[in-house]
Design a protein around this motif. Structure first.
Motif, mmCIF file in Angstrom:
data_model
loop_
_atom_site.group_PDB
_atom_site.id
_atom_site.type_symbol
_atom_site.label_atom_id
_atom_site.label_comp_id
_atom_site.label_asym_id
_atom_site.label_seq_id
_atom_site.Cartn_x
_atom_site.Cartn_y
_atom_site.Cartn_z
ATOM 1 N N PHE A 1 0.887 -1.164 0.000
ATOM 2 C CA PHE A 1 0.000 0.000 0.000
ATOM 3 C C PHE A 1 0.920 1.208 0.000
ATOM 4 O O PHE A 1 1.611 1.452 0.978
ATOM 5 C CB PHE A 1 -0.928 0.007 1.215
ATOM 6 N N LEU B 1 2.953 -4.861 2.683
ATOM 7 C CA LEU B 1 2.036 -5.566 3.582
ATOM 8 C C LEU B 1 2.476 -7.026 3.736
ATOM 9 O O LEU B 1 2.551 -7.552 4.830
ATOM 10 C CB LEU B 1 0.601 -5.472 3.048
ATOM 11 N N ARG C 1 -2.760 -11.983 12.672
ATOM 12 C CA ARG C 1 -3.054 -10.812 13.502
ATOM 13 C C ARG C 1 -3.977 -9.848 12.770
ATOM 14 O O ARG C 1 -4.005 -9.825 11.539
ATOM 15 C CB ARG C 1 -1.757 -10.062 13.815
ATOM 16 N N ASN C 2 -4.664 -9.000 13.544
ATOM 17 C CA ASN C 2 -5.436 -7.906 12.940
ATOM 18 C C ASN C 2 -4.494 -7.057 12.088
ATOM 19 O O ASN C 2 -3.396 -6.727 12.531
ATOM 20 C CB ASN C 2 -6.020 -6.994 14.028
ATOM 21 N N GLY C 3 -4.946 -6.752 10.885
ATOM 22 C CA GLY C 3 -4.148 -5.878 10.021
ATOM 23 C C GLY C 3 -3.013 -6.577 9.302
ATOM 24 O O GLY C 3 -2.219 -5.928 8.613
ATOM 25 N N SER C 4 -2.927 -7.902 9.425
ATOM 26 C CA SER C 4 -1.796 -8.581 8.788
ATOM 27 C C SER C 4 -2.036 -8.824 7.296
ATOM 28 O O SER C 4 -1.115 -9.208 6.581
ATOM 29 C CB SER C 4 -1.486 -9.898 9.504
ATOM 30 N N GLY C 5 -3.269 -8.600 6.838
ATOM 31 C CA GLY C 5 -3.494 -8.650 5.392
ATOM 32 C C GLY C 5 -4.391 -9.782 4.911
ATOM 33 O O GLY C 5 -4.452 -10.068 3.718
ATOM 34 N N LYS C 6 -5.136 -10.400 5.822
ATOM 35 C CA LYS C 6 -5.993 -11.533 5.427
ATOM 36 C C LYS C 6 -7.059 -11.090 4.418
ATOM 37 O O LYS C 6 -7.215 -11.706 3.358
ATOM 38 C CB LYS C 6 -6.669 -12.152 6.663
ATOM 39 N N SER C 7 -7.791 -10.027 4.774
ATOM 40 C CA SER C 7 -8.866 -9.573 3.870
ATOM 41 C C SER C 7 -8.291 -9.109 2.535
ATOM 42 O O SER C 7 -8.873 -9.360 1.474
ATOM 43 C CB SER C 7 -9.657 -8.435 4.513
ATOM 44 N N THR C 8 -7.138 -8.438 2.598
ATOM 45 C CA THR C 8 -6.483 -7.974 1.372
ATOM 46 C C THR C 8 -6.113 -9.159 0.486
ATOM 47 O O THR C 8 -6.334 -9.142 -0.729
ATOM 48 C CB THR C 8 -5.209 -7.174 1.735
ATOM 49 N N GLU D 1 -14.311 -13.921 7.962
ATOM 50 C CA GLU D 1 -14.894 -13.853 9.308
ATOM 51 C C GLU D 1 -16.385 -14.187 9.346
ATOM 52 O O GLU D 1 -17.199 -13.382 9.816
ATOM 53 C CB GLU D 1 -14.656 -12.462 9.907
HETATM 54 N N1 LIG Z 1 -6.995 0.436 0.481
HETATM 55 C C1 LIG Z 1 -6.041 0.495 1.426
HETATM 56 N N2 LIG Z 1 -5.108 1.477 1.419
HETATM 57 C C2 LIG Z 1 -4.143 1.521 2.357
HETATM 58 N N3 LIG Z 1 -4.014 0.625 3.344
HETATM 59 C C3 LIG Z 1 -4.917 -0.375 3.398
HETATM 60 C C4 LIG Z 1 -5.967 -0.495 2.447
HETATM 61 N N4 LIG Z 1 -6.703 -1.593 2.758
HETATM 62 C C5 LIG Z 1 -6.122 -2.117 3.857
HETATM 63 N N5 LIG Z 1 -5.053 -1.389 4.239
HETATM 64 C C6 LIG Z 1 -4.159 -1.688 5.376
HETATM 65 O O1 LIG Z 1 -3.559 -2.934 5.139
HETATM 66 C C7 LIG Z 1 -3.454 -3.675 6.334
HETATM 67 C C8 LIG Z 1 -4.113 -5.026 6.157
HETATM 68 O O2 LIG Z 1 -5.533 -4.889 6.152
HETATM 69 P P1 LIG Z 1 -6.494 -6.153 6.062
HETATM 70 O O3 LIG Z 1 -7.845 -5.604 6.201
HETATM 71 O O4 LIG Z 1 -6.162 -6.929 4.841
HETATM 72 O O5 LIG Z 1 -6.045 -6.962 7.346
HETATM 73 P P2 LIG Z 1 -6.788 -8.190 8.052
HETATM 74 O O6 LIG Z 1 -5.728 -9.212 8.310
HETATM 75 O O7 LIG Z 1 -7.972 -8.625 7.258
HETATM 76 O O8 LIG Z 1 -7.240 -7.524 9.421
HETATM 77 P P3 LIG Z 1 -8.492 -7.896 10.386
HETATM 78 O O9 LIG Z 1 -8.083 -9.111 11.179
HETATM 79 O O10 LIG Z 1 -8.614 -6.694 11.255
HETATM 80 O O11 LIG Z 1 -9.698 -8.140 9.512
HETATM 81 C C9 LIG Z 1 -4.053 -2.816 7.435
HETATM 82 O O12 LIG Z 1 -3.011 -2.141 8.103
HETATM 83 C C10 LIG Z 1 -4.916 -1.840 6.684
HETATM 84 O O13 LIG Z 1 -5.014 -0.623 7.364
#
Ligand SMILES: Nc1ncnc2c1ncn2[C@@H]1O[C@H](COP(=O)(O)OP(=O)(O)OP(=O)(O)O)[C@@H](O)[C@H]1O
Ligand SMILES: [Mg+2]
Length: 161
Positions: free
Chosen positions: A11, A16, A35-42, A145
Motif C-alpha cells: 500500500f 504488507l 493478527r489484525n491488520g496482517s493482510g488476510k482480507s487484502t 470472518e
Molecule cells: N486500500 C487500502 N489502502 C491503504 N491501506 C490499506 C488499504 N486496505 C487495507 N489497508 C491496510 O492494510 C493492512 C491489512 O488490512 P487487512 O484488512 O487486509 O487486514 P486483516 O488481516 O484482514 O485484518 P483484520 O483481522 O482486522 O480483519 C491494514 O493495516 C490496513 O489498514
C-alpha cells in the motif's frame, strides 16, 4: 486448482506481505489465520480479483469460479426464497429444494420463505446472501470472518455443508 507464487502487496511504499506461496486443491477447506491488520482480507480480495499486478503470480484456470459474499444488501426479488432461487445455476433452476435447505440451515423458518428480504435484520440479510452463494456454482468460496454474522447452530451447519 489455484497456485499462488511469491505474491506481494504494497500500500503505497508500505509492504504488507511478500513471498506468499500456496496451492489450493479441489475440495480443500483452508483456514487463514493472522493478527489484525496482517493482510488476510487484502489477500482474499486479491484472490477473488486474481490481482497479481503488484508482484508474484496467481495461476488459476479461467473456468474456475471464485465467489465471496456480495456486500450489497439491496435485493431484487420479492421474497426470500425467490431471491435465493435467483442464484441457482442455469441448469438447476428447478432445484428450489436446495435454496430451501440452505435457508433452513442458516436459521430461517419455512414461514420466512415468502417474506420480503427487506423485512429482515442486516444479520439475516447477510445470511440470504450466503444462501445465494451456497446454491450458486462456485469452485472456491471465500468467507471473511463468517463467525461475525452466524450463530453457533448455523456455523455448525455451514461447516457440515
Ligand atoms: N486500500 C487500502 N489502502 C491503504 N491501506 C490499506 C488499504 N486496505 C487495507 N489497508 C491496510 O492494510 C493492512 C491489512 O488490512 P487487512 O484488512 O487486509 O487486514 P486483516 O488481516 O484482514 O485484518 P483484520 O483481522 O482486522 O480483519 C491494514 O493495516 C490496513 O489498514
Ligand atoms: Mg479482515
Amino acid at each position: 486448482m489455484i497456485r499462488v507464487t511469491n505474491l506481494q502487496k504494497f500500500f503505497g511504499d508500505q509492504l504488507l506481505f511478500n513471498d506468499v506461496n500456496l496451492t489450493i486443491g479441489e475440495g480443500e477447506k483452508i483456514g487463514l489465520i493472522g493478527r489484525n491488520g496482517s493482510g488476510k482480507s487484502t489477500f482474499l480480495k486479491m484472490l477473488l480479483e486474481r490481482d497479481d499486478s503488484k508482484g508474484g503470480e496467481i495461476e488459476c484456470h479461467p473456468s474456475v469460479v471464485i465467489r465471496s459474499l456480495e456486500q450489497n444488501l439491496d435485493f431484487g426479488a420479492p421474497t426470500v426464497l425467490a431471491q435465493v432461487c435467483s442464484a441457482l445455476p442455469a441448469d438447476s433452476v428447478h432445484e428450489e429444494w436446495r435454496a430451501k435447505a440452505s435457508l433452513m440451515g442458516l436459521g430461517f423458518e419455512e414461514f420466512d420463505f415468502d417474506r420480503p428480504p427487506f423485512e429482515f435484520s442486516s444479520g439475516f440479510k447477510i445470511r440470504i446472501r450466503l444462501a445465494e452463494t451456497l446454491v450458486s456454482d462456485s469452485h472456491l468460496l471465500l468467507l471473511d470472518e463468517p463467525t461475525n454474522y452466524l450463530d453457533i447452530v448455523s456455523l455448525r451447519w455451514l461447516e457440515h455443508f
